[in-house]
Design a protein around this motif. Sequence first.
Motif, PDB file in Angstrom:
ATOM      1  N   THR A   1       2.255   1.839  -3.372  1.00  0.00           N
ATOM      2  CA  THR A   1       1.230   2.354  -4.275  1.00  0.00           C
ATOM      3  C   THR A   1       1.020   3.839  -4.050  1.00  0.00           C
ATOM      4  O   THR A   1       0.918   4.620  -5.008  1.00  0.00           O
ATOM      5  CB  THR A   1      -0.093   1.594  -4.060  1.00  0.00           C
TER       6      THR A   1
ATOM      7  N   ARG B   1       0.828  -1.200   0.000  1.00  0.00           N
ATOM      8  CA  ARG B   1       0.000   0.000   0.000  1.00  0.00           C
ATOM      9  C   ARG B   1       0.866   1.255   0.000  1.00  0.00           C
ATOM     10  O   ARG B   1       0.586   2.212  -0.714  1.00  0.00           O
ATOM     11  CB  ARG B   1      -0.947   0.000   1.209  1.00  0.00           C
TER      12      ARG B   1
ATOM     13  N   ASP C   1      -4.920  -5.931  -7.705  1.00  0.00           N
ATOM     14  CA  ASP C   1      -6.008  -5.019  -7.377  1.00  0.00           C
ATOM     15  C   ASP C   1      -5.512  -3.720  -6.763  1.00  0.00           C
ATOM     16  O   ASP C   1      -6.048  -2.644  -7.042  1.00  0.00           O
ATOM     17  CB  ASP C   1      -6.993  -5.691  -6.403  1.00  0.00           C
ATOM     18  N   ASP C   2      -4.501  -3.799  -5.890  1.00  0.00           N
ATOM     19  CA  ASP C   2      -4.058  -2.622  -5.141  1.00  0.00           C
ATOM     20  C   ASP C   2      -3.286  -1.615  -5.989  1.00  0.00           C
ATOM     21  O   ASP C   2      -3.174  -0.449  -5.607  1.00  0.00           O
ATOM     22  CB  ASP C   2      -3.174  -3.052  -3.959  1.00  0.00           C
ATOM     23  N   THR C   3      -2.758  -2.047  -7.115  1.00  0.00           N
ATOM     24  CA  THR C   3      -1.880  -1.160  -7.884  1.00  0.00           C
ATOM     25  C   THR C   3      -2.327  -0.897  -9.315  1.00  0.00           C
ATOM     26  O   THR C   3      -1.915   0.101  -9.912  1.00  0.00           O
ATOM     27  CB  THR C   3      -0.451  -1.740  -7.942  1.00  0.00           C
TER      28      THR C   3
ATOM     29  N   ARG D   1     -11.631   2.692  -0.875  1.00  0.00           N
ATOM     30  CA  ARG D   1     -10.281   2.708  -0.316  1.00  0.00           C
ATOM     31  C   ARG D   1      -9.913   4.114   0.151  1.00  0.00           C
ATOM     32  O   ARG D   1      -8.990   4.737  -0.366  1.00  0.00           O
ATOM     33  CB  ARG D   1      -9.267   2.228  -1.357  1.00  0.00           C
TER      34      ARG D   1
END
Length: 209
Positions: free
Chosen positions: A7, A4, A100-102, A38
């Motif tokens: 990112t 995180r 998904d996070d990036t 988020r």
Amino acid sequence: MTRRAETIELAVLGLLHEGPMHGYELRKRLNLMLGWGRVLSYGSLYPTLKKMLRGNLIEEVSHVAAPTTRRPRITYQVTESGHAAFERLMTEVGPTAWEDDTFGIRFAFFERTDMESRLRVLEGRRSRLQERLHRIQAELTMTQKEVDRYAAELQRHGVESVEREVDWLSRLIDAERRASSPDGGTSPTDTTAAPTGDVVTPRATDPGR
């Protein structure tokens, strides 16, 4: 550094390429990029900014305080080292680029990415989602007799969400390839490749993820 934090760091560098921003504006823009699910707090943003300051990726610029306050207004701007780090990060294409996070952050800065890197990220994301889709479909087939109708409906919703994103990615990939072909073709930003208006990265709903 956590995924995180990495990112957020990439997103901050990308946003500051547009020009100096203060913390409030950065947080607002980051929340728009990360999506409604988020929300980024100042508690997550400022430790990253402090680390980037120590690493000379960004620098603070103080402005004259407004008459109503004694505190100077602090904005952040990217340094030469930050420019170089951003360019390097955007050309590093691996599995984390389509997670998904990036993925949404990488996609937001595609204008500053070469075509080959864009295609690798898009194709990697599509491949990852196709694997997820096959898994969800298999689980749905095995469990549809064992769960109530609401759980089954949630699983179907997950399948439909992934299918929509796979279709969206396929259209983007086709548009990139047409644009890079010798005889030209449709631009990647043509309306046949992506919806009109603001680009919003579809987020798959995967109850089993």
